[in-house]
Motif scaffolding. Sequence first.
Motif, PDB file in Angstrom:
ATOM      1  N   ARG A 152      81.255  71.976 -50.821  1.00 19.16           N
ATOM      2  CA  ARG A 152      81.093  73.326 -51.359  1.00 19.16           C
ATOM      3  C   ARG A 152      81.987  73.599 -52.555  1.00 19.16           C
ATOM      4  O   ARG A 152      81.624  74.326 -53.474  1.00 19.16           O
ATOM      5  CB  ARG A 152      81.393  74.358 -50.263  1.00 19.16           C
ATOM      6  N   TRP A 153      83.188  73.026 -52.569  1.00 17.18           N
ATOM      7  CA  TRP A 153      84.207  73.377 -53.552  1.00 17.18           C
ATOM      8  C   TRP A 153      84.471  72.233 -54.519  1.00 17.18           C
ATOM      9  O   TRP A 153      84.565  71.086 -54.136  1.00 17.18           O
ATOM     10  CB  TRP A 153      85.520  73.723 -52.847  1.00 17.18           C
ATOM     11  N   GLU A 163      91.994  75.323 -60.422  1.00 15.10           N
ATOM     12  CA  GLU A 163      90.699  75.884 -60.796  1.00 15.10           C
ATOM     13  C   GLU A 163      89.699  75.443 -59.729  1.00 15.10           C
ATOM     14  O   GLU A 163      89.443  74.252 -59.571  1.00 15.10           O
ATOM     15  CB  GLU A 163      90.267  75.385 -62.174  1.00 15.10           C
ATOM     16  N   ILE A 164      89.164  76.402 -59.016  1.00 18.51           N
ATOM     17  CA  ILE A 164      88.271  76.111 -57.893  1.00 18.51           C
ATOM     18  C   ILE A 164      86.900  76.697 -58.197  1.00 18.51           C
ATOM     19  O   ILE A 164      86.787  77.870 -58.568  1.00 18.51           O
ATOM     20  CB  ILE A 164      88.820  76.735 -56.595  1.00 18.51           C
ATOM     21  N   THR A 165      85.876  75.886 -58.039  1.00 20.56           N
ATOM     22  CA  THR A 165      84.507  76.351 -58.255  1.00 20.56           C
ATOM     23  C   THR A 165      83.776  76.327 -56.923  1.00 20.56           C
ATOM     24  O   THR A 165      83.793  75.319 -56.205  1.00 20.56           O
ATOM     25  CB  THR A 165      83.772  75.455 -59.272  1.00 20.56           C
ATOM     26  N   ASP A 166      83.134  77.453 -56.601  1.00 19.31           N
ATOM     27  CA  ASP A 166      82.386  77.625 -55.359  1.00 19.31           C
ATOM     28  C   ASP A 166      80.895  77.472 -55.659  1.00 19.31           C
ATOM     29  O   ASP A 166      80.385  78.092 -56.586  1.00 19.31           O
ATOM     30  CB  ASP A 166      82.684  79.017 -54.792  1.00 19.31           C
ATOM     31  N   ARG A 167      80.198  76.645 -54.885  1.00 18.60           N
ATOM     32  CA  ARG A 167      78.760  76.465 -55.081  1.00 18.60           C
ATOM     33  C   ARG A 167      77.964  77.696 -54.666  1.00 18.60           C
ATOM     34  O   ARG A 167      76.794  77.827 -55.023  1.00 18.60           O
ATOM     35  CB  ARG A 167      78.268  75.270 -54.250  1.00 18.60           C
ATOM     36  N   TYR A 168      78.593  78.567 -53.898  1.00 17.39           N
ATOM     37  CA  TYR A 168      77.899  79.771 -53.430  1.00 17.39           C
ATOM     38  C   TYR A 168      78.522  81.005 -54.070  1.00 17.39           C
ATOM     39  O   TYR A 168      79.628  80.957 -54.611  1.00 17.39           O
ATOM     40  CB  TYR A 168      77.957  79.861 -51.907  1.00 17.39           C
ATOM     41  N   ARG A 174      85.507  83.603 -51.706  1.00 16.31           N
ATOM     42  CA  ARG A 174      86.378  83.275 -52.846  1.00 16.31           C
ATOM     43  C   ARG A 174      87.784  83.836 -52.621  1.00 16.31           C
ATOM     44  O   ARG A 174      88.779  83.204 -52.970  1.00 16.31           O
ATOM     45  CB  ARG A 174      85.782  83.796 -54.151  1.00 16.31           C
ATOM     46  N   HIS A 175      87.855  85.010 -52.014  1.00 10.99           N
ATOM     47  CA  HIS A 175      89.159  85.609 -51.700  1.00 10.99           C
ATOM     48  C   HIS A 175      89.927  84.716 -50.713  1.00 10.99           C
ATOM     49  O   HIS A 175      91.123  84.453 -50.888  1.00 10.99           O
ATOM     50  CB  HIS A 175      88.962  87.014 -51.123  1.00 10.99           C
ATOM     51  N   VAL A 176      89.236  84.227 -49.686  1.00 11.09           N
ATOM     52  CA  VAL A 176      89.870  83.339 -48.704  1.00 11.09           C
ATOM     53  C   VAL A 176      90.300  82.028 -49.373  1.00 11.09           C
ATOM     54  O   VAL A 176      91.399  81.530 -49.134  1.00 11.09           O
ATOM     55  CB  VAL A 176      88.916  83.062 -47.519  1.00 11.09           C
ATOM     56  N   ALA A 177      89.426  81.481 -50.228  1.00  5.80           N
ATOM     57  CA  ALA A 177      89.755  80.235 -50.924  1.00  5.80           C
ATOM     58  C   ALA A 177      91.002  80.407 -51.786  1.00  5.80           C
ATOM     59  O   ALA A 177      91.858  79.520 -51.847  1.00  5.80           O
ATOM     60  CB  ALA A 177      88.576  79.781 -51.779  1.00  5.80           C
ATOM     61  N   ARG A 178      91.122  81.552 -52.442  1.00  2.00           N
ATOM     62  CA  ARG A 178      92.305  81.798 -53.277  1.00  2.00           C
ATOM     63  C   ARG A 178      93.559  81.855 -52.400  1.00  2.00           C
ATOM     64  O   ARG A 178      94.604  81.280 -52.742  1.00  2.00           O
ATOM     65  CB  ARG A 178      92.146  83.102 -54.056  1.00  2.00           C
ATOM     66  N   ALA A 179      93.454  82.537 -51.250  1.00  2.66           N
ATOM     67  CA  ALA A 179      94.604  82.631 -50.343  1.00  2.66           C
ATOM     68  C   ALA A 179      95.000  81.244 -49.827  1.00  2.66           C
ATOM     69  O   ALA A 179      96.189  80.915 -49.746  1.00  2.66           O
ATOM     70  CB  ALA A 179      94.285  83.565 -49.181  1.00  2.66           C
ATOM     71  N   LEU A 180      94.015  80.426 -49.481  1.00  3.37           N
ATOM     72  CA  LEU A 180      94.305  79.065 -49.027  1.00  3.37           C
ATOM     73  C   LEU A 180      94.986  78.260 -50.133  1.00  3.37           C
ATOM     74  O   LEU A 180      95.944  77.524 -49.887  1.00  3.37           O
ATOM     75  CB  LEU A 180      93.018  78.360 -48.594  1.00  3.37           C
ATOM     76  N   ALA A 181      94.485  78.408 -51.355  1.00  2.95           N
ATOM     77  CA  ALA A 181      95.048  77.660 -52.484  1.00  2.95           C
ATOM     78  C   ALA A 181      96.483  78.082 -52.766  1.00  2.95           C
ATOM     79  O   ALA A 181      97.348  77.240 -53.018  1.00  2.95           O
ATOM     80  CB  ALA A 181      94.184  77.857 -53.724  1.00  2.95           C
ATOM     81  N   GLU A 182      96.750  79.358 -52.714  1.00  4.74           N
ATOM     82  CA  GLU A 182      98.094  79.850 -53.025  1.00  4.74           C
ATOM     83  C   GLU A 182      99.121  79.441 -51.981  1.00  4.74           C
ATOM     84  O   GLU A 182     100.315  79.513 -52.222  1.00  4.74           O
ATOM     85  CB  GLU A 182      98.058  81.366 -53.197  1.00  4.74           C
ATOM     86  N   ALA A 183      98.645  79.004 -50.796  1.00  7.95           N
ATOM     87  CA  ALA A 183      99.553  78.528 -49.753  1.00  7.95           C
ATOM     88  C   ALA A 183      99.882  77.048 -49.899  1.00  7.95           C
ATOM     89  O   ALA A 183     100.735  76.531 -49.186  1.00  7.95           O
ATOM     90  CB  ALA A 183      98.948  78.793 -48.375  1.00  7.95           C
ATOM     91  N   VAL A 192      89.456  81.196 -58.795  1.00  3.37           N
ATOM     92  CA  VAL A 192      88.254  80.793 -58.069  1.00  3.37           C
ATOM     93  C   VAL A 192      87.039  81.368 -58.774  1.00  3.37           C
ATOM     94  O   VAL A 192      86.968  82.579 -59.022  1.00  3.37           O
ATOM     95  CB  VAL A 192      88.299  81.273 -56.603  1.00  3.37           C
ATOM     96  N   HIS A 193      86.102  80.494 -59.127  1.00  2.93           N
ATOM     97  CA  HIS A 193      84.887  80.885 -59.831  1.00  2.93           C
ATOM     98  C   HIS A 193      83.680  80.555 -58.966  1.00  2.93           C
ATOM     99  O   HIS A 193      83.755  79.708 -58.079  1.00  2.93           O
ATOM    100  CB  HIS A 193      84.766  80.123 -61.156  1.00  2.93           C
ATOM    101  N   SER A 194      82.581  81.182 -59.276  1.00  4.89           N
ATOM    102  CA  SER A 194      81.341  80.913 -58.558  1.00  4.89           C
ATOM    103  C   SER A 194      80.309  80.348 -59.529  1.00  4.89           C
ATOM    104  O   SER A 194      80.112  80.873 -60.608  1.00  4.89           O
ATOM    105  CB  SER A 194      80.817  82.211 -57.933  1.00  4.89           C
ATOM    106  N   GLU A 195      79.694  79.232 -59.130  1.00  7.65           N
ATOM    107  CA  GLU A 195      78.584  78.655 -59.895  1.00  7.65           C
ATOM    108  C   GLU A 195      77.493  78.295 -58.914  1.00  7.65           C
ATOM    109  O   GLU A 195      77.353  77.145 -58.496  1.00  7.65           O
ATOM    110  CB  GLU A 195      79.045  77.407 -60.659  1.00  7.65           C
TER     111      GLU A 195
END
Length: 200
Positions: A152-153, A163-168, A174-183, A192-195
């Motif tokens: 997915r990512w 820089e994280i790209t979400d397939r959905y 995206r908010h959760v992905a950002r929180a995971l990344a910042e940890a 986090v971007h969406s494509e």
Amino acid sequence: MRARDVMSAPVLTVGPGTPVSRAAELLVDKGYTALPVVDEDQRLIGIVTEADLLRGRFGAEPRVRTGDDPGPPASVAEVMTTPAVAMSAGADAGVLARVMLDDRHRCVPIVDGSRLVGVVTRRDLVRVLARSDEEIAADLRRRLAVFGGPSRWTVRVALGTAEITDRYDEAADRHVARALAEAVPGVVRANVHSEPESAV
């Protein structure tokens, strides 16, 4: 990144009744610069540092002992710094680093309420800086794979910026992905971007 993401745990501690000589021995043997002081319930009550142990021990001239002189301190309680500067496990690592630099602390105890849960040292923070972008990206991919699957990512990291790209196209995800990344230790910023995939 939070204190919990970089702290060292479990923590070597001493009690207020620990002999000064034993505290000094632990600091030397382990290569530490400070030891948290806790009570029987693991509540932080102070910290004993190398400076605390040295203070007043080596004078410019030999001291002349009198009958009223109690002699050198025998226990940690007599030399420890109290209260100790401590921060919560959820404290931002940037704030923690600023406190350590501005106030010249080499070790900051991390607490949950008043219970000691870890410590952050300057070495812990430097260890984070030493992580390569490849290590950070691999760590981030592992964490994101649990949330949404590995395909997915898309993750790229440059100079600590992820820089994280979400397939959905899911804003909450995206908010959760950002929180995971910042940890992830070493991530200084996460975008986090969406494509979304085009419909076939």
